[in-house]
Design a protein around this motif. Sequence first.
Motif, PDB file in Angstrom:
ATOM      1  N   ILE A 223       0.864  -1.176   0.067  1.00 39.49           N
ATOM      2  CA  ILE A 223      -0.133  -0.043  -0.156  1.00 39.49           C
ATOM      3  C   ILE A 223       0.937   1.306  -0.075  1.00 39.49           C
ATOM      4  CG2 ILE A 223      -0.268   0.101   2.601  1.00 39.49           C
ATOM      5  CD1 ILE A 223      -2.960   0.895  -0.176  1.00 39.49           C
ATOM      6  N   GLU A 224       2.024   1.172   0.641  1.00 43.41           N
ATOM      7  CA  GLU A 224       2.799   2.506   0.505  1.00 43.41           C
ATOM      8  C   GLU A 224       4.080   2.291  -0.365  1.00 43.41           C
ATOM      9  OE1 GLU A 224       4.315   2.856   4.514  1.00 43.41           O
ATOM     10  OE2 GLU A 224       2.363   3.647   5.325  1.00 43.41           O
ATOM     11  N   PHE A 225       3.838   1.755  -1.623  1.00 45.00           N
ATOM     12  CA  PHE A 225       4.839   1.445  -2.581  1.00 45.00           C
ATOM     13  C   PHE A 225       5.263   2.920  -3.130  1.00 45.00           C
ATOM     14  CE2 PHE A 225       6.553  -0.024  -6.775  1.00 45.00           C
ATOM     15  CZ  PHE A 225       7.521  -0.948  -6.175  1.00 45.00           C
ATOM     16  N   PRO A 226       6.195   3.048  -3.421  1.00 47.02           N
ATOM     17  CA  PRO A 226       6.476   4.544  -4.029  1.00 47.02           C
ATOM     18  C   PRO A 226       5.834   5.043  -5.405  1.00 47.02           C
ATOM     19  CG  PRO A 226       8.604   3.315  -3.908  1.00 47.02           C
ATOM     20  CD  PRO A 226       7.364   2.587  -3.278  1.00 47.02           C
ATOM     21  N   ASN A 227       5.467   3.826  -6.170  1.00 43.62           N
ATOM     22  CA  ASN A 227       5.108   4.300  -7.497  1.00 43.62           C
ATOM     23  C   ASN A 227       3.632   4.434  -7.748  1.00 43.62           C
ATOM     24  OD1 ASN A 227       4.019   3.747 -10.263  1.00 43.62           O
ATOM     25  ND2 ASN A 227       6.290   2.993 -10.808  1.00 43.62           N
ATOM     26  N   LYS A 228       3.248   5.646  -7.804  1.00 36.69           N
ATOM     27  CA  LYS A 228       1.727   6.086  -7.750  1.00 36.69           C
ATOM     28  C   LYS A 228       1.098   5.238  -8.736  1.00 36.69           C
ATOM     29  CE  LYS A 228       2.735  10.637  -6.137  1.00 36.69           C
ATOM     30  NZ  LYS A 228       2.773  12.008  -6.481  1.00 36.69           N
ATOM     31  N   GLN A 229       1.450   4.885  -9.885  1.00 33.04           N
ATOM     32  CA  GLN A 229       0.563   4.061 -10.805  1.00 33.04           C
ATOM     33  C   GLN A 229       0.278   2.743 -10.379  1.00 33.04           C
ATOM     34  OE1 GLN A 229       2.692   3.520 -14.648  1.00 33.04           O
ATOM     35  NE2 GLN A 229       1.156   2.219 -15.501  1.00 33.04           N
ATOM     36  N   VAL A 230       1.422   2.131  -9.747  1.00 28.99           N
ATOM     37  CA  VAL A 230       1.276   0.776  -8.970  1.00 28.99           C
ATOM     38  C   VAL A 230       0.143   0.978  -7.823  1.00 28.99           C
ATOM     39  CG1 VAL A 230       2.276  -1.032  -7.595  1.00 28.99           C
ATOM     40  CG2 VAL A 230       3.505   0.139  -9.639  1.00 28.99           C
ATOM     41  N   VAL A 231       0.196   1.837  -7.149  1.00 26.22           N
ATOM     42  CA  VAL A 231      -0.694   2.038  -5.916  1.00 26.22           C
ATOM     43  C   VAL A 231      -2.183   2.217  -6.401  1.00 26.22           C
ATOM     44  CG1 VAL A 231      -1.360   3.522  -4.083  1.00 26.22           C
ATOM     45  CG2 VAL A 231       1.088   3.026  -4.388  1.00 26.22           C
ATOM     46  N   SER A 232      -2.264   3.216  -7.537  1.00 26.29           N
ATOM     47  CA  SER A 232      -3.602   3.481  -8.220  1.00 26.29           C
ATOM     48  C   SER A 232      -4.319   2.086  -8.684  1.00 26.29           C
ATOM     49  CB  SER A 232      -3.437   4.412  -9.220  1.00 26.29           C
ATOM     50  OG  SER A 232      -4.825   4.728  -9.876  1.00 26.29           O
ATOM     51  N   GLU A 233      -3.477   1.211  -9.250  1.00 23.50           N
ATOM     52  CA  GLU A 233      -3.974  -0.100  -9.661  1.00 23.50           C
ATOM     53  C   GLU A 233      -4.027  -0.892  -8.459  1.00 23.50           C
ATOM     54  OE1 GLU A 233      -5.722  -1.793 -12.508  1.00 23.50           O
ATOM     55  OE2 GLU A 233      -4.421  -0.043 -13.078  1.00 23.50           O
ATOM     56  N   LEU A 234      -3.413  -0.839  -7.331  1.00 21.60           N
ATOM     57  CA  LEU A 234      -3.602  -1.616  -6.169  1.00 21.60           C
ATOM     58  C   LEU A 234      -5.191  -1.212  -5.609  1.00 21.60           C
ATOM     59  CD1 LEU A 234      -0.895  -2.268  -3.298  1.00 21.60           C
ATOM     60  CD2 LEU A 234      -3.167  -1.476  -2.757  1.00 21.60           C
ATOM     61  N   LEU A 235      -5.309  -0.049  -5.525  1.00 16.61           N
ATOM     62  CA  LEU A 235      -6.615   0.318  -4.772  1.00 16.61           C
ATOM     63  C   LEU A 235      -7.861  -0.391  -5.601  1.00 16.61           C
ATOM     64  CD1 LEU A 235      -5.883   4.054  -3.862  1.00 16.61           C
ATOM     65  CD2 LEU A 235      -6.045   2.348  -2.521  1.00 16.61           C
ATOM     66  N   LYS A 236      -7.600  -0.393  -7.180  1.00 19.37           N
ATOM     67  CA  LYS A 236      -8.849  -1.000  -7.640  1.00 19.37           C
ATOM     68  C   LYS A 236      -8.694  -2.213  -7.600  1.00 19.37           C
ATOM     69  CE  LYS A 236      -7.869   2.250 -11.874  1.00 19.37           C
ATOM     70  NZ  LYS A 236      -7.479   2.454 -13.067  1.00 19.37           N
ATOM     71  N   SER A 237      -7.575  -3.080  -7.316  1.00 21.13           N
ATOM     72  CA  SER A 237      -7.633  -4.478  -7.131  1.00 21.13           C
ATOM     73  C   SER A 237      -8.412  -4.648  -5.792  1.00 21.13           C
ATOM     74  CB  SER A 237      -6.366  -5.140  -7.046  1.00 21.13           C
ATOM     75  OG  SER A 237      -5.897  -5.004  -8.272  1.00 21.13           O
ATOM     76  N   LEU A 238      -8.156  -3.771  -4.999  1.00 28.55           N
ATOM     77  CA  LEU A 238      -8.674  -3.947  -3.245  1.00 28.55           C
ATOM     78  C   LEU A 238      -9.980  -3.613  -3.343  1.00 28.55           C
ATOM     79  CD1 LEU A 238      -5.832  -2.065  -1.092  1.00 28.55           C
ATOM     80  CD2 LEU A 238      -6.854  -4.865  -1.068  1.00 28.55           C
ATOM     81  N   ASN A 239     -10.665  -2.791  -4.269  1.00 29.95           N
ATOM     82  CA  ASN A 239     -11.725  -2.393  -4.223  1.00 29.95           C
ATOM     83  C   ASN A 239     -12.562  -3.616  -5.127  1.00 29.95           C
ATOM     84  OD1 ASN A 239     -14.234  -0.705  -4.422  1.00 29.95           O
ATOM     85  ND2 ASN A 239     -14.131  -0.804  -6.683  1.00 29.95           N
ATOM     86  N   ALA A 240     -11.839  -4.152  -5.944  1.00 36.30           N
ATOM     87  CA  ALA A 240     -12.444  -5.256  -6.815  1.00 36.30           C
ATOM     88  C   ALA A 240     -12.965  -6.602  -5.889  1.00 36.30           C
ATOM     89  CB  ALA A 240     -11.673  -5.659  -7.969  1.00 36.30           C
ATOM     90  N   LEU A 241     -11.965  -6.637  -4.872  1.00 36.56           N
ATOM     91  CA  LEU A 241     -12.136  -7.782  -4.035  1.00 36.56           C
ATOM     92  C   LEU A 241     -13.011  -7.489  -2.823  1.00 36.56           C
ATOM     93  CD1 LEU A 241      -8.334  -8.786  -3.601  1.00 36.56           C
ATOM     94  CD2 LEU A 241     -10.071 -10.091  -5.002  1.00 36.56           C
ATOM     95  N   GLY A 242     -13.615  -6.303  -2.695  1.00 38.41           N
ATOM     96  CA  GLY A 242     -14.602  -5.951  -1.761  1.00 38.41           C
ATOM     97  C   GLY A 242     -13.858  -5.531  -0.443  1.00 38.41           C
TER      98      GLY A 242
END
Length: 734
Positions: A689-708
Amino acid sequence: MLKTFLRFLGAVDGEDRQMWFLLGVGAFMGFFLASYQVGTESLFIQTLGEQYLAESFFVTGALGILSSAIYVYLQERIRFSRLVIGNAAVITLFVCGLRLAFEFVELGDKESGFSLLPFLLFVMMGPMTSTLLLGFWGLFGRIFDTRQTKRLIGSIDTGQLVATIVAFFSIPLLIELPFIDDTYDLIFLSSLAMIFILWLTVLICKNYNVDLIDSLKKDQKVENTGYLGIFKNDYTRLLSIFIICSMGAAIFVEYSFLATIEIYHPEEDKLNRFLSFFNGTVIIMSFIIQTFINDIILNRFGLKVALMTMPIILIIFMIGGLISGHFFGYEILNEDFLFFFMFIISGKAFTASLRDALESPAFKLFFLPFNLTVRFNIQNKVEGVIGQLATFLAGALQILIASLVFIKLIHFIYLIIAIAIGVIYLSAKLYNQYQIKLKETLIYQRDLLADKGKINEFSPLRVLNNELKSENEIRVLNALRLYEKLDLIRLPLVLLDQLSSSSVKVKSYAYSKLSEIKAFETLEIIKQESIKEQNESLLILARKTIAVLEEFQTYELTDESIRRYTRSTRQQDRVYGARLLVKLTEDKHLPYLAELLRDIIPEVRTAALITAGKLQRPEMFAVILDHLHIPSYSNTAMSALMYLGDRIFHAADAAFFKTGQHTATMVRVVQLFGIIGGKQAKELLWKKIEFPNKQVVSELLKSLNALGFESKDFQSARIKLIIENLLGDIAWNI
């Protein structure tokens, strides 16, 4: 070299063709405006002069309102492609017709009274420029999406600027040509430029779907965007008042400029040369500002400063004009008149260049918060009709002021300063309202997504699965072809479902593709389906498929039989060998698969990746992950990894943190966790969640959202902080 030029302008791969089309239109538009402006202004000053300036601006505004209103009216009722082509065709015919008219009508001068053709040319310059630009920016906004628009808006009309610069500086040379005998012959060059604009416009409309927004309007309920609604809404009312004041200031500066050069350059030849070099200099200034300064001001200081820059500089030069005019004179041509003249033309130069290169692109960004279905409608009404209303009001005010006997040229300078101060005030107020409107739009979009209550509703595979249920065989076939690009491993199951289709074409495609990919695991089901088959041609095709799959299934794997295919010089043999290896059971045969995973032929390597995924051998995990960042193999590798399920988690997590790992691989790994799902996937995602690359973090938030994902208190605070930082960066860029 050409690609380097496009990259310099901000274009990325896949945008080259659109950019060349628009740069071409912009280039010929620049040549048209340059030749038309010099010819028109010179003719007007020679034959009519200052006494008709106020009336000309008044008529220009009236015609501008009429033409823009017709343009907006037609835009709501006909397809945009027909509108923009028709607009270019009408202007082409008008300009060609006027040039032809000069052959039959004698051109007068100031002493001979009113001359209709120069007056008509001058008053139509504004309306034609307005509708041409509405069409040009309409094409731009329909070819590119919002993100591309933000990135390219400062450089897309560079072709127009360069061509205009060349045109302005070449006019002194062009008037020496044998077929350019009089000033009005410059209109001939304008006619040629318009013919090319019309041709390129037709090509753009033919190659790109510029009517997409029109079809969206038919499917969605569109809010009322009438003129009354524009002035009732706080935000659109501010946009309208701002453009009226900004355009009004520009009109009064133009009035002062033309009146001043009429005094300073009464001779026709000198006037033509001065207008050419002056307007060319203005365009060079615009180019420099747009290329090197525009992005700096927008990115570092924001939209508010971008809107304030022009009026602040205008005030400085107008104050200089007031001082020099009162001390050295402003009505009689003498040595001291030069001081007043220099301040006026400097104010005109900086006003025109800053307005075109900085204020206009920045102002267009204020329309982005509007819904796509109404954005261009509102923009055309504000920049088109209401913008021309400003010219009409300025002309009416000039007529009123000029009727007062004590009013002189210098008194207009006081009015310009007052309007510029008003523009500065409106800039601050408009920017505050823009932030409110942007926030309302984001909240609306968030609520819209929340109301749908569906996660990944429009993910590619979900969309394709819906398409496969369609009764239209063309849509089903297209969906199957796209499925082959996205998820090759699950493709056999999808094809099996289509064997029960009522369409002969769909079933034929399914049988052929199952045979081609050697999906021998589906053999028994195909045999059962073939028994039910009534269509003779489909029955023959099913039997051929069964024969191919039976031969494949019974093929015995030995070192010699494997080498026969995997080390063949023929591409088809190596593809077949890669598919055969899906049946391997002995570790000694794995090196053959490893060889094929390094094959230089994409078809061979793709088949090998599918086999590696189906085998589920841990030795192959790292090799499959290494293909995630390669565009040609990314989807196939992703399909193989999805087939592996949670067995791939450990290897994928290790690959994510590998030193020097590609961003594309990290993004894909994060997406993979979101697709496979489960408690372990959520834990692995949260670790990053605190990875420095914003593109990766943005995709990470989408994946968390997809998993509910449901965050706890401390997790919520961290996610909120990350989102606020991302929004802060977005707001700063805006």
